[in-house]
Design a protein around this motif. Structure first.
Motif, PDB file in Angstrom:
ATOM      1  N   TYR A 129       1.790  15.776   5.733  1.00 60.15           N
ATOM      2  CA  TYR A 129       0.960  14.463   5.674  1.00 60.15           C
ATOM      3  C   TYR A 129      -0.111  14.151   6.806  1.00 60.15           C
ATOM      4  N   LYS A 130       0.422  14.825   7.832  1.00 62.53           N
ATOM      5  CA  LYS A 130      -0.558  14.967   9.041  1.00 62.53           C
ATOM      6  C   LYS A 130      -1.523  15.962   8.975  1.00 62.53           C
ATOM      7  N   ASP A 131      -1.307  16.938   8.180  1.00 69.49           N
ATOM      8  CA  ASP A 131      -2.461  18.231   8.104  1.00 69.49           C
ATOM      9  C   ASP A 131      -3.688  17.502   7.556  1.00 69.49           C
ATOM     10  N   SER A 132      -4.822  17.704   8.330  1.00 67.05           N
ATOM     11  CA  SER A 132      -5.878  17.299   7.886  1.00 67.05           C
ATOM     12  C   SER A 132      -6.461  17.777   6.595  1.00 67.05           C
ATOM     13  N   ALA A 133      -6.089  18.787   6.191  1.00 67.88           N
ATOM     14  CA  ALA A 133      -6.328  19.283   4.813  1.00 67.88           C
ATOM     15  C   ALA A 133      -5.883  18.512   3.890  1.00 67.88           C
ATOM     16  N   ASN A 134      -4.886  17.772   4.120  1.00 73.34           N
ATOM     17  CA  ASN A 134      -4.339  16.994   3.098  1.00 73.34           C
ATOM     18  C   ASN A 134      -4.581  15.520   2.920  1.00 73.34           C
ATOM     19  N   ALA A 135      -5.472  15.078   3.971  1.00 77.82           N
ATOM     20  CA  ALA A 135      -5.700  13.676   4.282  1.00 77.82           C
ATOM     21  C   ALA A 135      -6.266  12.964   2.822  1.00 77.82           C
ATOM     22  N   SER A 136      -7.121  13.769   2.113  1.00 75.85           N
ATOM     23  CA  SER A 136      -7.704  12.966   1.151  1.00 75.85           C
ATOM     24  C   SER A 136      -6.694  12.577   0.046  1.00 75.85           C
TER      25      SER A 136
END
Length: 635
Positions: free
Chosen positions: A215-222
């Motif tokens: 969840y916190k991985d910026s790559a998955n923020a979208s």
């Protein structure tokens, strides 16, 4: 001939539009030039000549109106897309390029070439009289003059000459076509083994820490982002809303009925047979007199034996279209025949035979064989239809009167929509919208113009009414932002299960890909180990079977100089596919016949050469297009 005119009246209109309108749709915006010159904003230049923003916008509006006329039930916004605007610009540039090339190459159409083209074109056969002259009556029926029609034809022929040398020069033998299609449609016998991520998902049990890290991985923020939105209220002024506010009295309805009698009656029609003796208008007086005398002889025979009129017409009429049917022209209404013929036919009684009637085609003997129509529907029968039409007209009139007042009021009293809603008796509606129309949006909420206003500074931050915009003809809308919801990341607790599902899918696919790649390496090391490979199947560009498109593309691109050949690919659909190509097969002979293949091959080369030549002309004429050329005009 007369029978052809009557039966092909609609064909005449359709083909005439096909012949004339393309010159305007694709090339004929030159007539806007005087209007365009008032604009300093150019969207493109061709040979140093500007295509102004005003010309472009006018041409695009015209194109939209033409499309809406053909498909009235479609929303206008479907036509006003970036792709459609780019298409309009491309057509304008093409028109200018070809006109400029025509001028540089000194290509003209002489009167002789023009006449020859008119006489040779089978599509124009219905416009030609037997002597090769233009049928003025048929042109006049469409509001066209001979001079205007021939000028348009001259312009069209002149522009065609620019591309004719290239378009007519391509040669393609059936052998070349066969080789090209054999390569394109080659078949391959393959075996597949699928590694589906779903089969690995059940064994994956991510920990809470792994889920939170995902969840916190910026790559998955979208995945967890809520799009920016606005809760709005809005009012719509349109014909449907105004219909509810107008009424029509019985006197108004009856006046409409009386003023439109033709609409509520069954058109009167006549059925007639005729005998034609041809006589060209320009023929010598002696020849015309001879033709008339022959018609008089036939009239005398017809009156002696009215029952034998059909046989007489078969043997003697020079109207090839109707003679075989005993001169029968079937039923026709007013306006379908030339006036002298029509007047005579509508003056006859059932079974009666006319005097000799002279028309531009020659001399006719007419027998009336039937009549129908002429009845009129009563007021009560059409009252509902009339009321709907009258209310629509009243609403249209009121819309025209109120649109400007609506526009002014939402601007002048911009802190609320209630005053305008009260004044025009409109319902204040609510909705949640985003910067782009939502997939299910309809009506005003599907208007990008409205959404641009909603998310503009005045509406979004100053909470003022938007300017009134017209998302469609006869529709005006203004909105007001009640609450702005900025884009934001949802909390982990809100999306925990969503994050878990996405992580499981990601890890399962990784395992499927790893297993697939391991199987591929094993297969390459031990080509005889076929465990897991499916039954052989034949695939080609025309026969994909159940193979995903990405996998098929990979199969057809694999080097087959040495067989069997093994490879693998992620299908992009949650499945990794390992495949073996066992052998090559020629294309299916039934896939396309040789003659058609040669025609398609030649057409493809012709199109490619024509495009190349056109691009050369664009370079030679220094075509320049502004960066925002096809953008929507500023409001």
């Amino acid at each position: 001939m007369f029978d052809f005119v009557r039966k092909h009246n609609r064909l005449f209109q359709t083909v005439l539009l096909i012949l004339i309108l393309p010159s305007f749709v694709f090339f004929g915006v030159q007539s806007y030039s005087s209007f365009m010159d008032g604009s300093n904003s150019g969207v493109a230049k061709v040979d140093g000549q500007k295509i102004s923003r005003a010309e472009f916008d006018a041409a695009h509006r015209s194109q939209i109106e033409r499309m809406r006329a053909q498909m009235p039930n479609l929303d206008a916004k479907e036509f006003d897309t970036p792709q459609a605007r780019q298409g309009t610009l491309d057509n304008l540039i093409r028109e200018r390029v070809i006109r400029a090339a025509q001028g540089r190459q000194h290509l003209t159409v002489t009167d002789e070439k023009l006449q020859a083209a008119f006489l040779a074109d089978p599509q124009l056969a219905f416009l030609r009289n037997p002597n090769g002259s233009i049928n003025r009556a048929m042109l006049a029926a469409q509001g066209l003059s001979v001079e205007g029609f021939m000028q348009r034809l001259r312009e069209d022929l002149g522009m065609r000459q620019v591309m004719l040398g290239v378009g007519g020069s391509s040669l393609a033998s059936q052998e070349n076509a066969r080789l090209a299609f054999d390569t394109l449609l080659q078949q391959r016998e393959v075996q597949l083994q699928r590694f589906d991520a779903k089969d690995f998902a059940a064994t994956i049990k991510p920990s809470d820490a792994q889920i939170e890290a995902f969840y916190k991985d910026s790559a998955n923020a979208s995945h967890f982002q809520l799009a920016e939105s606005a809760d709005i209220e809005y009012v719509v002024l349109d014909l449907e809303a105004l219909k509810k506010t107008v009424t029509a009295s019985d006197d108004e309805l009856r006046k409409f009925y009386d003023d439109n009698q033709a609409r509520f009656g069954v058109p009167e029609e006549r059925r007639a047979s005729h005998i034609l003796i041809k006589a060209e208008k320009g023929a010598a007086a002696a020849d015309r007199a001879k033709a008339k005398a022959r018609a008089e002889e036939l009239l005398a025979q017809a009156r002696k034996n009215p029952a034998g009129f059909a046989d007489l017409a078969k043997k003697n009429s020079q109207d090839e279209g109707s003679a075989v049917n005993g001169g029968d022209l079937d039923f026709f209404g007013r306006g379908s025949m030339v006036k002298p013929f029509e007047d005579a036919a509508f003056a006859l009684k059932q079974g009666e035979i006319s005097e000799v009637v002279e028309s531009e085609f020659g001399f006719h003997v007419i027998q009336l064989t039937g009549k129908r129509g002429g009845e009129k529907k009563s007021f009560d029968q059409v009252r509902a239809e009339i009321e709907g039409e009258v209310l629509k007209q009243l609403a249209q009139k009121r819309y025209t009167e109120q649109a400007e007042a609506f526009r002014n009021m939402v601007y002048e009293q911009s802190d609320s929509l209630k005053p305008v809603a009260d004044k025009f008796k409109l319902a204040i509606q609510t909705a949640s919208v985003q910067r782009k129309p939502l997939p299910a949006a309809a009506g005003a909420l599907a208007s990008q113009k409205l959404l641009d206003e909603v998310f503009g500074n005045e509406a979004l931050h100053n909470k003022r009414n938007t300017e009134a915009v017209e998302p469609a003809p006869n529709q005006m809308v203004s909105a007001r932002v009640v609450k702005h919801n900025p884009a934001r990341l949802q909390s982990f607790d809100q999306v925990r299960e969503q994050a878990r599902g996405l992580l499981v899918s990601k890890l399962a696919l990784e395992q499927a890909v790893a297993a697939g790649k391991a199987r591929l390496e094993a297969l390459k090391k031990n080509p005889t180990d076929l465990a897991g490979l499916g039954e052989s199947q034949v695939v080609s560009r025309l026969k994909a079977a159940n193979v995903p498109r990405k996998v098929l593309r990979e199969m057809l691109g694999v080097d087959v100089s040495k067989l069997p050949a093994d490879a693998g690919v992620d299908s992009g659909e949650g499945v990794y596919v390992v495949f073996r190509i066992n052998r090559l097969l020629p294309r299916d002979a039934a896939a396309i016949d040789a003659k058609r293949a040669a025609e398609q091959y030649a057409r493809a080369w012709t199109d490619a050469e024509a495009l190349s030549y056109y691009n050369h002309l664009k370079t030679e004429l220094k075509v320049k297009v502004s960066a925002d050329a096809a953008s929507a005009p500023a409001k």
